[in-house]
Design a protein around this motif. Sequence first.
Motif, mmCIF file in Angstrom:
data_model
loop_
_atom_site.group_PDB
_atom_site.id
_atom_site.type_symbol
_atom_site.label_atom_id
_atom_site.label_comp_id
_atom_site.label_asym_id
_atom_site.label_seq_id
_atom_site.Cartn_x
_atom_site.Cartn_y
_atom_site.Cartn_z
ATOM 1 N N TRP A 10 0.847 -1.188 0.000
ATOM 2 C CA TRP A 10 0.000 0.000 0.000
ATOM 3 C C TRP A 10 0.891 1.249 0.000
ATOM 4 N N ASP A 11 1.871 1.273 0.890
ATOM 5 C CA ASP A 11 2.765 2.423 1.007
ATOM 6 C C ASP A 11 3.678 2.597 -0.204
ATOM 7 N N ALA A 12 3.887 1.543 -0.983
ATOM 8 C CA ALA A 12 4.761 1.619 -2.153
ATOM 9 C C ALA A 12 4.035 2.102 -3.406
ATOM 10 N N ALA A 13 2.719 2.272 -3.343
ATOM 11 C CA ALA A 13 1.958 2.732 -4.509
ATOM 12 C C ALA A 13 2.439 4.123 -4.920
ATOM 13 N N GLY A 14 2.355 4.399 -6.223
ATOM 14 C CA GLY A 14 2.833 5.673 -6.746
ATOM 15 C C GLY A 14 1.757 6.710 -6.979
ATOM 16 N N ALA A 15 0.496 6.313 -6.896
ATOM 17 C CA ALA A 15 -0.624 7.243 -7.071
ATOM 18 C C ALA A 15 -1.874 6.597 -6.491
ATOM 19 N N LEU A 16 -2.870 7.419 -6.237
ATOM 20 C CA LEU A 16 -4.150 6.966 -5.707
ATOM 21 C C LEU A 16 -5.256 7.454 -6.621
ATOM 22 N N LEU A 17 -6.209 6.586 -6.937
ATOM 23 C CA LEU A 17 -7.398 6.960 -7.697
ATOM 24 C C LEU A 17 -8.611 6.593 -6.858
ATOM 25 N N ASP A 30 -2.707 14.440 1.565
ATOM 26 C CA ASP A 30 -1.461 13.672 1.585
ATOM 27 C C ASP A 30 -1.731 12.209 1.917
ATOM 28 N N HIS A 31 -1.807 11.391 0.895
ATOM 29 C CA HIS A 31 -1.932 9.941 1.070
ATOM 30 C C HIS A 31 -0.549 9.361 0.831
ATOM 31 N N HIS A 32 0.255 9.297 1.841
ATOM 32 C CA HIS A 32 1.675 8.903 1.852
ATOM 33 C C HIS A 32 2.486 9.572 0.736
ATOM 34 N N GLY A 33 2.175 10.863 0.482
ATOM 35 C CA GLY A 33 2.987 11.688 -0.406
ATOM 36 C C GLY A 33 2.822 11.472 -1.895
ATOM 37 N N VAL A 34 1.784 10.757 -2.318
ATOM 38 C CA VAL A 34 1.604 10.488 -3.747
ATOM 39 C C VAL A 34 0.458 11.322 -4.321
ATOM 40 N N PRO A 35 0.451 11.528 -5.637
ATOM 41 C CA PRO A 35 -0.658 12.251 -6.262
ATOM 42 C C PRO A 35 -1.980 11.506 -6.058
ATOM 43 N N ILE A 36 -3.030 12.289 -5.833
ATOM 44 C CA ILE A 36 -4.373 11.753 -5.612
ATOM 45 C C ILE A 36 -5.252 12.215 -6.766
ATOM 46 N N PHE A 37 -5.832 11.268 -7.482
ATOM 47 C CA PHE A 37 -6.734 11.573 -8.586
ATOM 48 C C PHE A 37 -8.147 11.218 -8.155
ATOM 49 N N VAL A 38 -9.068 12.151 -8.359
ATOM 50 C CA VAL A 38 -10.449 11.979 -7.919
ATOM 51 C C VAL A 38 -11.352 11.950 -9.146
ATOM 52 N N LEU A 39 -12.033 10.836 -9.335
ATOM 53 C CA LEU A 39 -12.974 10.672 -10.437
ATOM 54 C C LEU A 39 -14.274 11.375 -10.076
ATOM 55 N N SER A 40 -14.722 12.288 -10.945
ATOM 56 C CA SER A 40 -15.935 13.050 -10.657
ATOM 57 C C SER A 40 -16.557 13.542 -11.956
ATOM 58 N N ALA A 96 -3.426 8.617 -13.560
ATOM 59 C CA ALA A 96 -2.884 8.025 -12.339
ATOM 60 C C ALA A 96 -1.703 7.112 -12.657
ATOM 61 N N LYS A 97 -1.819 6.299 -13.708
ATOM 62 C CA LYS A 97 -0.721 5.398 -14.073
ATOM 63 C C LYS A 97 0.497 6.186 -14.548
ATOM 64 N N ALA A 98 0.276 7.265 -15.278
ATOM 65 C CA ALA A 98 1.395 8.097 -15.726
ATOM 66 C C ALA A 98 2.114 8.701 -14.519
ATOM 67 N N ALA A 99 1.353 9.157 -13.541
ATOM 68 C CA ALA A 99 1.947 9.754 -12.340
ATOM 69 C C ALA A 99 2.671 8.704 -11.496
ATOM 70 N N ALA A 100 2.153 7.473 -11.484
ATOM 71 C CA ALA A 100 2.738 6.406 -10.667
ATOM 72 C C ALA A 100 4.032 5.869 -11.255
ATOM 73 N N GLY A 101 4.239 6.053 -12.556
ATOM 74 C CA GLY A 101 5.442 5.522 -13.196
ATOM 75 C C GLY A 101 5.422 4.008 -13.165
ATOM 76 N N ASP A 102 6.465 3.400 -12.613
ATOM 77 C CA ASP A 102 6.510 1.938 -12.564
ATOM 78 C C ASP A 102 5.907 1.377 -11.281
ATOM 79 N N ARG A 103 5.360 2.244 -10.447
ATOM 80 C CA ARG A 103 4.700 1.789 -9.219
ATOM 81 C C ARG A 103 3.194 1.612 -9.474
ATOM 82 N N ASN A 104 2.521 0.935 -8.564
ATOM 83 C CA ASN A 104 1.099 0.656 -8.734
ATOM 84 C C ASN A 104 0.230 1.855 -8.411
ATOM 85 N N VAL A 105 -0.987 1.814 -8.944
ATOM 86 C CA VAL A 105 -2.013 2.790 -8.617
ATOM 87 C C VAL A 105 -2.941 2.133 -7.599
#
Length: 193
Positions: free
Chosen positions: A59-66, A81-91, A119-128
């Motif tokens: 969970w902490d290794a994820a690169g973005a949150l959707l 701040d969700h462990h310092g990663v970008p947060i994308f909100v679908l709306s 979200a995947k672009a922001a996460a790079g090689d880490r999970n969303v």
Amino acid sequence: MSASVLYMSMSLDGYIAGPNDEPGNPGGDDFHRLHDWFIAPDGELIRPPGPAGQLMDEWDAAGALLAGRRTAEQVDHWGGDHHGVPIFVLSHRPPGPSAANYPLVTYVTDGIVPAMAQAKAAAGDRNVLVHGAHTAQRALEAGVLDELQIHQIPVLFGGGRRLFEMLPSRVELEIDRVIDTPEATHIRYRVRH
């Protein structure tokens, strides 16, 4: 390669929120019961001992949150701040005023596919990390959800908000991993696209 992974705690009868889930009572009655496996009584996040601890590491290794708007707003966007990663909100609507306080929060109003792509672009090689029932349902429908990490809690809620209330069709899954603990059975599924 980045994967989109839904992380949700769920009662045995399929509920991710208890009865009376509303803005004044986020998660509904007894919502905390679904999260006892990783949240202390004082609300502090804890790393469970043993193999379940690796779930928190993932969970902490994820690169973005959707997440969906309802989920994000109920927790005030995790304070921005969700462990310092970008947060994308679908709306479907522009963000409310509180989102302006959080530079890591981006509202995406043109659908689940563009939201997941951002979200995947922001996460790079880490999970969303994906949160929210509606968001999970839309992502499954669009074919952009790769995995489900379900934390099956040994409790029957009997009412509330179900994780998979409305799916347009059957979705085939493949079990990837099972971690069984006294507090929960953690099942990782791959979505068969």
